[in-house]
Scaffold this active site. Structure first.
Site, PDB file in Angstrom:
ATOM      1  N   ASP A  93      -0.109  -4.316   1.638  1.00  0.00           N
ATOM      2  CA  ASP A  93      -0.017  -5.926   0.540  1.00  0.00           C
ATOM      3  C   ASP A  93      -0.469  -7.307   0.913  1.00  0.00           C
ATOM      4  OD1 ASP A  93       1.468  -3.893  -0.206  1.00  0.00           O
ATOM      5  OD2 ASP A  93       3.774  -4.703   0.508  1.00  0.00           O
ATOM      6  N   LYS A 120       3.511   0.541  -5.244  1.00  0.00           N
ATOM      7  CA  LYS A 120       4.594   0.447  -4.814  1.00  0.00           C
ATOM      8  C   LYS A 120       6.000  -0.033  -5.487  1.00  0.00           C
ATOM      9  CE  LYS A 120       4.060  -1.047  -0.100  1.00  0.00           C
ATOM     10  NZ  LYS A 120       4.797  -1.859  -0.283  1.00  0.00           N
ATOM     11  N   CYS A 147       6.027  -2.909   5.901  1.00  0.00           N
ATOM     12  CA  CYS A 147       5.399  -2.190   5.541  1.00  0.00           C
ATOM     13  C   CYS A 147       4.362  -0.954   6.110  1.00  0.00           C
ATOM     14  CB  CYS A 147       4.708  -2.725   3.651  1.00  0.00           C
ATOM     15  SG  CYS A 147       6.017  -3.390   3.060  1.00  0.00           S
TER      16      CYS A 147
END
Length: 229
Positions: free
Chosen positions: A12, A110, A155
């Site tokens: 990310d 996601k 994450c």
């Protein structure tokens, strides 16, 4: 190059988590050159990408009367409410412009199910919906993942934990991550990762050595450092 059985998973590194973004992680931009340097050493590189529809259930704006960073109960468990971020098709969902993407062979998106968040690159927050990352890595012959990205306590943490639960060895490059740290979440994340046998490595250790199974390197049982046997 790192051995072919080890993949780099970059979590990310997107505009909304970097400076000026709607959910900026302190110091996030600092990791971009480190991630680029790591990517040059791996034959398998995967990027994860938060990819929310507008009005996602994890957004505080979807819960009247609630504010960002409050916690609510979802059918799958506790959920931190976030500012709107990484909305599909918007600039905030794009990867950081300085992130070198040429080494990446796959992008795992996601958080695109409207009612379920997804911190982990392997499994959605309901704990049962796979993203497909585990299968991809196994088909590539990968048994170990090295993880870098954002944010350490969310994450990155969940991705590392689910990697281990999925049968992979997991190593987190601490310098190449940054944290949000909500009320001690960073310390809790490291404690949970350590309890699962997830190891920390430094950029210097990755740069100096091959960490393949025949490299003669191992992690000390009493230290987070990589040592040479």
């Amino acid at each position: 190059m790192i051995d072919a059985g080890t993949a780099l998973v970059v979590v990310d590194v997107q505009n909304d988590f970097c400076a000026g973004g709607s959910l900026a992680v302190p110091g996030a931009d600092e990791i971009v050159p480190l991630v680029n340097a790591l990517a040059a050493r791996f034959s398998t590189v995967v990027l994860t990408q938060d990819w929310h529809p507008a009005g996602h259930a994890s957004f505080a704006s979807s819960h009247p009367g609630r504010a960002p960073f409050e916690e609510v109960e979802m059918p799958y468990g506790p959920q931190v409410l976030w500012p709107d971020h990484c909305v599909q098709g918007q600039d905030g969902a794009d990867f950081h412009p300085a992130l070198e993407l040429s080494a990446a062979q796959a992008v795992i998106r996601k958080g695109f199910h409207h009612a379920v968040d997804s911190y982990s690159g392997f499994v959605e927050a309901d704990g049962r919906t796979p993203t497909g990352l585990a299968g991809y890595l196994r088909e590539r012959g990968v048994g170990r993942v090295v993880i870098a990205g954002l944010a350490t306590d969310f994450c990155v943490n969940w991705t590392a934990q689910d990697a281990v639960r999925g049968g992979f060895e997991a190593i987190v490059v601490e310098e190449a991550c940054r944290a949000i740290d909500l009320e001690g979440s960073l310390a809790r994340a490291w404690a949970a990762m350590t309890a699962l046998g997830i190891r920390r490595a430094s950029m210097a250790e990755i740069a100096a050595y091959s960490i393949g199974p025949k490299s003669g390197l191992h992690f000390s049982e009493n230290s987070d450092a990589m040592t040479k046997s």
